[in-house]
Write a protein that holds these residues in place. Structure first.
Motif: not given
Length: 199
Positions: A156-159, A175-182
């Protein structure tokens, strides 16, 4: 093993980008997707060569994004593509990679990606995100539909955050994809551990 993929965005990074990449690699996510689509292929190749070395030093998979020629030149074994780009990819190019991912926005996209040889897909965006404030999120039921439509892992990706990570897993996602958090968190290892332990 982590079920969280990091997706990069240099513009969100408040420090030297390669220093941030090393901090992320030291935390051992499931992988780092180097998504820097504003670069030319030559610029991406130069950056990717450095990021790949950092990832290799920590044994973290590095998934290159969009620039197939650059990935082949670096002998990368993993590539992520928008679905339209995947559909245009030759079988000869696909043969260079053991891991192929695609971004999907419908069950039809997901089925097509699997038929095209993807080993995983991303699905989104699931929850509200600043990256796409003008587009409504697709929600957990959408994610559940995607997961049921294919046999390959879905991220999952987004928020995605600590509060909704469990819902993502319950919908059937790998699992999930995370951008801004990382890119923005103060302590990468603590941030990742919070997400992984939210079960």
């Amino acid at each position: 093993m982590s079920d969280i993929l990091c997706v990069t965005n240099r513009s969100l990074c408040g420090e030297d980008f390669l220093s941030r990449i090393e901090k992320i690699a030291k935390a051992f996510p499931a992988g780092i997707i180097l998504r820097e689509k504003d670069l030319t292929e030559a610029e991406y190749l130069r950056l990717a060569s450095k990021v790949v070395k950092i990832c290799e030093a920590y044994g973290v998979p590095c998934i290159l994004h969009s620039f197939v020629k650059a990935a082949v030149e670096l002998k990368a074994d993993a590539i992520h593509l928008p679905l339209p780009a995947l559909l245009q990819m030759s079988e000869a190019d696909k043969a260079h990679f053991s891991v192929i991912g695609a971004s999907c926005h419908s069950a039809e996209d997901a089925i097509s990606a699997e038929e095209q040889g993807c080993t995983y897909i991303t699905a989104g965006h699931i929850f509200p995100t600043r990256c796409k404030e003008d587009v409504p999120p697709r929600g957990v039921e959408f994610l559940r539909e995607i997961c049921k439509s294919v046999s390959i892992p879905v991220y999952a990706i987004g928020g995605i955050n600590r509060e909704n990570m469990q819902a993502v897993r319950e919908a059937g996602a790998k699992g999930a994809c995370i951008m801004s958090g990382f890119m923005c968190c103060r302590d990468v290892r603590a941030y990742l551990e919070e997400l992984e332990n939210e079960v």
